[in-house]
Scaffold this motif. Sequence first.
Motif, PDB file in Angstrom:
ATOM      1  N   MET A 169       0.825  -1.128   0.133  1.00  7.16           N
ATOM      2  CA  MET A 169       0.142  -0.015   0.102  1.00  7.16           C
ATOM      3  C   MET A 169       0.821   1.340   0.104  1.00  7.16           C
ATOM      4  SD  MET A 169      -3.325   0.797   2.309  1.00  7.16           S
ATOM      5  CE  MET A 169      -4.494   1.799   1.791  1.00  7.16           C
ATOM      6  N   GLN A 170       1.863   1.029   0.709  1.00  3.19           N
ATOM      7  CA  GLN A 170       2.963   2.512   0.853  1.00  3.19           C
ATOM      8  C   GLN A 170       3.391   2.725  -0.756  1.00  3.19           C
ATOM      9  OE1 GLN A 170       3.406   4.305   3.200  1.00  3.19           O
ATOM     10  NE2 GLN A 170       3.594   3.351   4.969  1.00  3.19           N
ATOM     11  N   GLN A 171       3.532   1.641  -1.445  1.00  2.00           N
ATOM     12  CA  GLN A 171       4.088   1.777  -2.826  1.00  2.00           C
ATOM     13  C   GLN A 171       2.975   2.369  -3.647  1.00  2.00           C
ATOM     14  OE1 GLN A 171       5.590  -2.073  -3.819  1.00  2.00           O
ATOM     15  NE2 GLN A 171       6.835  -2.060  -2.472  1.00  2.00           N
ATOM     16  N   GLU A 172       1.770   1.735  -3.749  1.00  2.00           N
ATOM     17  CA  GLU A 172       0.666   2.053  -4.320  1.00  2.00           C
ATOM     18  C   GLU A 172       0.099   3.420  -4.245  1.00  2.00           C
ATOM     19  OE1 GLU A 172      -2.774   0.786  -6.933  1.00  2.00           O
ATOM     20  OE2 GLU A 172      -0.701  -0.150  -6.428  1.00  2.00           O
ATOM     21  N   PHE A 173       0.169   3.882  -3.126  1.00  2.00           N
ATOM     22  CA  PHE A 173      -0.240   5.231  -2.675  1.00  2.00           C
ATOM     23  C   PHE A 173       0.539   6.190  -2.266  1.00  2.00           C
ATOM     24  CE2 PHE A 173      -3.992   2.405  -2.194  1.00  2.00           C
ATOM     25  CZ  PHE A 173      -4.827   2.804  -2.990  1.00  2.00           C
ATOM     26  N   ALA A 174       1.941   5.998  -2.617  1.00  2.00           N
ATOM     27  CA  ALA A 174       3.003   6.763  -2.372  1.00  2.00           C
ATOM     28  C   ALA A 174       2.754   8.364  -2.625  1.00  2.00           C
ATOM     29  CB  ALA A 174       4.353   6.667  -3.082  1.00  2.00           C
ATOM     30  N   GLY A 175       3.210   9.112  -2.010  1.00  2.00           N
ATOM     31  CA  GLY A 175       2.687  10.599  -2.410  1.00  2.00           C
ATOM     32  C   GLY A 175       1.256  11.057  -2.411  1.00  2.00           C
ATOM     33  N   LYS A 176       0.425  10.215  -1.986  1.00  2.00           N
ATOM     34  CA  LYS A 176      -0.999  10.362  -2.057  1.00  2.00           C
ATOM     35  C   LYS A 176      -1.684  10.237  -0.683  1.00  2.00           C
ATOM     36  CE  LYS A 176      -1.620   8.491  -6.641  1.00  2.00           C
ATOM     37  NZ  LYS A 176      -2.183   7.693  -7.718  1.00  2.00           N
ATOM     38  N   LEU A 177      -1.134   9.287   0.078  1.00  2.00           N
ATOM     39  CA  LEU A 177      -1.736   8.905   1.561  1.00  2.00           C
ATOM     40  C   LEU A 177      -0.663   8.777   2.681  1.00  2.00           C
ATOM     41  CD1 LEU A 177      -4.493   6.526   0.640  1.00  2.00           C
ATOM     42  CD2 LEU A 177      -5.125   9.008   1.261  1.00  2.00           C
ATOM     43  N   SER A 178      -1.187   9.211   3.763  1.00  2.00           N
ATOM     44  CA  SER A 178      -0.345   8.627   4.998  1.00  2.00           C
ATOM     45  C   SER A 178      -0.829   7.348   5.370  1.00  2.00           C
ATOM     46  CB  SER A 178      -0.369   9.847   6.153  1.00  2.00           C
ATOM     47  OG  SER A 178       0.248  11.051   5.932  1.00  2.00           O
ATOM     48  N   ILE A 179       0.009   6.357   5.378  1.00  2.00           N
ATOM     49  CA  ILE A 179      -0.318   5.077   5.921  1.00  2.00           C
ATOM     50  C   ILE A 179       0.729   4.410   6.951  1.00  2.00           C
ATOM     51  CG2 ILE A 179      -0.533   2.579   4.764  1.00  2.00           C
ATOM     52  CD1 ILE A 179      -0.637   4.394   2.023  1.00  2.00           C
ATOM     53  N   CYS A 180      -0.165   3.970   7.876  1.00  2.00           N
ATOM     54  CA  CYS A 180       0.631   3.244   9.096  1.00  2.00           C
ATOM     55  C   CYS A 180      -0.095   2.156   9.821  1.00  2.00           C
ATOM     56  CB  CYS A 180       1.310   4.314  10.087  1.00  2.00           C
ATOM     57  SG  CYS A 180       0.125   5.023  11.043  1.00  2.00           S
ATOM     58  N   ARG A 181       0.523   1.093  10.233  1.00  2.00           N
ATOM     59  CA  ARG A 181      -0.193   0.228  11.067  1.00  2.00           C
ATOM     60  C   ARG A 181      -0.376   0.809  12.833  1.00  2.00           C
ATOM     61  NH1 ARG A 181       2.908  -5.027  11.487  1.00  2.00           N
ATOM     62  NH2 ARG A 181       4.493  -3.761  10.669  1.00  2.00           N
ATOM     63  N   SER A 182      -1.586   0.653  13.153  1.00  2.00           N
ATOM     64  CA  SER A 182      -1.784   0.995  14.584  1.00  2.00           C
ATOM     65  C   SER A 182      -1.757  -0.374  15.491  1.00  2.00           C
ATOM     66  CB  SER A 182      -3.234   1.878  14.823  1.00  2.00           C
ATOM     67  OG  SER A 182      -4.112   1.189  14.143  1.00  2.00           O
ATOM     68  N   ALA A 183      -1.907  -1.449  15.089  1.00  2.00           N
ATOM     69  CA  ALA A 183      -2.270  -2.583  15.715  1.00  2.00           C
ATOM     70  C   ALA A 183      -1.617  -3.738  14.607  1.00  2.00           C
ATOM     71  CB  ALA A 183      -3.461  -2.832  16.285  1.00  2.00           C
ATOM     72  N   PRO A 184      -1.317  -4.801  15.063  1.00  2.00           N
ATOM     73  CA  PRO A 184      -0.982  -5.671  14.128  1.00  2.00           C
ATOM     74  C   PRO A 184      -2.107  -6.160  12.907  1.00  2.00           C
ATOM     75  CG  PRO A 184      -0.207  -6.507  16.492  1.00  2.00           C
ATOM     76  CD  PRO A 184      -1.333  -5.419  16.346  1.00  2.00           C
ATOM     77  N   PHE A 185      -3.241  -5.904  13.273  1.00  2.00           N
ATOM     78  CA  PHE A 185      -4.474  -6.138  12.278  1.00  2.00           C
ATOM     79  C   PHE A 185      -5.036  -5.011  11.827  1.00  2.00           C
ATOM     80  CE2 PHE A 185      -5.230  -7.001  16.882  1.00  2.00           C
ATOM     81  CZ  PHE A 185      -5.840  -5.941  17.353  1.00  2.00           C
ATOM     82  N   PHE A 186      -4.441  -3.616  12.097  1.00  2.00           N
ATOM     83  CA  PHE A 186      -4.981  -2.390  11.566  1.00  2.00           C
ATOM     84  C   PHE A 186      -4.104  -1.790  10.781  1.00  2.00           C
ATOM     85  CE2 PHE A 186      -7.945  -1.962  15.515  1.00  2.00           C
ATOM     86  CZ  PHE A 186      -8.905  -2.907  14.709  1.00  2.00           C
TER      87      PHE A 186
END
Length: 272
Positions: A169-186
Amino acid sequence: MQYKVLALDLDGTLTNTEKVITPRTKAALQEAARRGVCIVLASGRPTVGIEPLARELELEKYGGCILSYNGGKIIDCRTGQTLVQHAFPADLIEPVCMFSRYWNVVPLTYDKNGIVTEVPDAPYVLEEARINKIPVRKVENLPAEVTYPINKLLLTGDPADMPHVEELMQQEFAGKLSICRSAPFFIETMPLGVGKDTSLEILLRAKGLTSANLMACGDGWNDLPMIRLAGMGVAMGNAQPPVKAAANYLTADNDHDGVGLAVEKFILNEET
């Protein structure tokens, strides 16, 4: 007093494994608030999922804040005023949902009552509902349903798959969204540049303060930015290894008053 703003993650930090604030931690926080510290409940949770804890700590009385959606929104508990607001890009809702379906993870967002999703019985959708104590509403097509502003989309899935999904997802939406995990399943997906740190910076500036006046406590990957920002970044004993590595101080875990002990030490000045 150096630390005038205290930012607290909730799950795994402020609350114990039963999702409860323990008496010692509650007492320390209320004393800090009485002394003029602005307590900010900083979570990936929606606002409605944070409000009960804000009421328990009487933040409407002391003037604390709710930072919800991982930084997508901050409200002043005393006035109800929205201080910070970041809307999720409407044109990216459908691409994120398509990505999610392809990689077999379940996206969800929120309306004023609770969770909105296409797969209401997915196990980690149900976990988000349990954490926040909010209902789940099934819709046939999530992008078509979301005709109102939202602050984030949450992707839920098997913890074994999520590191790889996040990387893709980091690759797909690079420069478009902020993306991070908040839990192992989120996986949190927010507007570009939005995080707990960026919204806290706006709040600090509005108060005429700097990051040196901020103490932040957390345990998860999405807490890393605010831990790094804070003049005193505190990692819980149960924190992910990168959070421990970034912190200025390591406290006890969330089942042993980690937040309360840190507040006593650095704000109330009672060495423990």
